[in-house]
Design a protein around this motif. Structure first.
Motif, PDB file in Angstrom:
ATOM      1  N   GLU A  91       0.859  -1.124   0.029  1.00  0.00           N
ATOM      2  CA  GLU A  91      -0.093  -0.078  -0.046  1.00  0.00           C
ATOM      3  C   GLU A  91       0.703   1.402   0.018  1.00  0.00           C
ATOM      4  OE1 GLU A  91      -3.797   0.473   0.402  1.00  0.00           O
ATOM      5  OE2 GLU A  91      -3.241  -1.242  -0.927  1.00  0.00           O
ATOM      6  N   LEU A  94       2.511   1.864  -3.358  1.00  0.00           N
ATOM      7  CA  LEU A  94       1.702   2.457  -4.356  1.00  0.00           C
ATOM      8  C   LEU A  94       1.321   3.648  -4.391  1.00  0.00           C
ATOM      9  CD1 LEU A  94      -0.446   1.845  -6.631  1.00  0.00           C
ATOM     10  CD2 LEU A  94      -2.307   1.483  -4.879  1.00  0.00           C
ATOM     11  N   ARG A  95       1.245   4.269  -2.975  1.00  0.00           N
ATOM     12  CA  ARG A  95       1.194   5.784  -2.925  1.00  0.00           C
ATOM     13  C   ARG A  95       2.439   6.320  -2.987  1.00  0.00           C
ATOM     14  NH1 ARG A  95      -3.830   7.127  -0.902  1.00  0.00           N
ATOM     15  NH2 ARG A  95      -5.021   5.125  -0.189  1.00  0.00           N
ATOM     16  N   LYS A  98       3.725   7.821  -7.651  1.00  0.00           N
ATOM     17  CA  LYS A  98       2.767   8.660  -8.260  1.00  0.00           C
ATOM     18  C   LYS A  98       2.140   8.244  -9.690  1.00  0.00           C
ATOM     19  CE  LYS A  98       4.103  13.063  -5.777  1.00  0.00           C
ATOM     20  NZ  LYS A  98       4.536  14.386  -5.913  1.00  0.00           N
ATOM     21  N   TYR A 101       0.007   5.106  -8.888  1.00  0.00           N
ATOM     22  CA  TYR A 101      -1.076   5.260  -8.074  1.00  0.00           C
ATOM     23  C   TYR A 101      -2.109   6.032  -8.988  1.00  0.00           C
ATOM     24  CZ  TYR A 101      -4.415   7.111  -4.517  1.00  0.00           C
ATOM     25  OH  TYR A 101      -5.540   7.212  -3.743  1.00  0.00           O
ATOM     26  N   GLN A 102      -1.554   6.880  -9.938  1.00  0.00           N
ATOM     27  CA  GLN A 102      -2.558   7.554 -11.101  1.00  0.00           C
ATOM     28  C   GLN A 102      -3.207   6.592 -11.861  1.00  0.00           C
ATOM     29  OE1 GLN A 102      -0.086  10.479 -13.036  1.00  0.00           O
ATOM     30  NE2 GLN A 102      -0.357  11.897 -11.236  1.00  0.00           N
ATOM     31  N   TYR A 104      -3.361   3.274 -10.978  1.00  0.00           N
ATOM     32  CA  TYR A 104      -4.604   2.564 -10.092  1.00  0.00           C
ATOM     33  C   TYR A 104      -5.738   3.271 -10.100  1.00  0.00           C
ATOM     34  CZ  TYR A 104      -5.976   1.419  -5.459  1.00  0.00           C
ATOM     35  OH  TYR A 104      -6.844   1.245  -4.476  1.00  0.00           O
ATOM     36  N   TYR A 109      -9.304   2.046  -9.355  1.00  0.00           N
ATOM     37  CA  TYR A 109      -8.875   1.493  -8.039  1.00  0.00           C
ATOM     38  C   TYR A 109      -8.349   0.062  -8.282  1.00  0.00           C
ATOM     39  CZ  TYR A 109     -11.163   5.847  -6.975  1.00  0.00           C
ATOM     40  OH  TYR A 109     -11.710   7.127  -7.023  1.00  0.00           O
ATOM     41  N   ASP A 116       0.704  -5.172 -12.152  1.00  0.00           N
ATOM     42  CA  ASP A 116       0.641  -4.918 -10.815  1.00  0.00           C
ATOM     43  C   ASP A 116       2.113  -5.433 -10.232  1.00  0.00           C
ATOM     44  OD1 ASP A 116       0.492  -4.117  -8.173  1.00  0.00           O
ATOM     45  OD2 ASP A 116      -1.456  -4.466  -8.176  1.00  0.00           O
TER      46      ASP A 116
END
Length: 226
Positions: A91, A94-95, A98, A101-102, A104, A109, A116
């Motif tokens: 998690e 992922l954040r 950037k 995450y975009q 994702y 989501y 992945d």
């Protein structure tokens, strides 16, 4: 692809506030959830014994369970349980990325199948077979979730429901639902939101059992699983 399981006709004017359910239906649903939860815990224990050795070595090394904060009934936050299918600290990774995450967020989501980098080889297998979802029987017994209901969302997803958020949150989220029965990850927003809200407005014990059967078929066919 047919997106809805046949039910009562949808009202012409869609309400934007909460959609209450009868006390009899809620009582029946809870009894059904407890029964399914107890039966499901047998599968959880068996899966734990089979998967635990893989969590001791290599890229799979780490906790057996993955916990993530989701939004439940009436907006209450709870931790959903899954068998871990990703690398540790997935998690936060992922954040921190950037660009990832975009992608994702843009992909409803989720990250596209095979794209992945957080998912381990074992994780890919348990996702395709839906084994990673088994620990949600714990959530069902605790009362955070039901067997059938809208899929519990992360906080960021609430924006997809616009002024109908309170309607979505008037129902207890489910391990299985109309969205999964209709195609799961193959159905993006806003269609997913339409399906989840359609269920909330038409929920009944008969409809729940019909959706349960549809979900079992989808799992066996591996529809939309990755």
């Amino acid at each position: 692809m047919e997106k809805r399981i046949q039910s009562t006709n949808e009202p012409r004017e869609i309400p934007t506030d909460r959609v209450p359910a009868s006390l009899i239906y809620l009582a029946e649903k809870r009894v059904f959830d407890i029964f399914c939860g107890l039966m499901g815990m047998v599968l959880v224990v068996v899966a734990m014994l089979a998967l635990f050795p893989f969590c001791l070595f290599g890229k799979n090394k780490g906790p057996l369970f993955f916990k993530q904060v989701r939004i439940g009934q009436n907006g209450k936050e709870f931790k959903i349980y899954k068998f871990r299918s990703m690398a540790v600290d997935a998690e936060s990774k992922l954040r921190e990325n950037k660009k990832l995450y975009q992608k994702y967020v843009a992909n409803n989501y989720k990250l596209p199948a095979g794209e992945d980098p957080r998912v381990t080889k074992l994780g890919s297998f348990i996702r395709k077979t839906s084994l990673d979802e088994l620990p949600q029987f714990i959530n069902i017994l605790k009362g955070d979730m039901s067997m059938i209901g809208p899929r519990p969302v992360v906080k960021e997803e609430l924006v997809e429901y616009g002024n109908l958020v309170s309607q979505l949150l008037s129902a207890k989220p489910g391990a299985m639902g109309l969205w999964q029965a209709s195609g799961r990850s193959g159905i993006p927003y806003p269609e997913r939101a339409e399906l989840e809200l359609y269920y909330v407005r038409h929920r009944s014990m008969h409809y729940d059992l019909l959706i349960l059967c549809k979900n079992i078929v989808s799992i066996l066919k591996k529809d939309g699983a990755f």
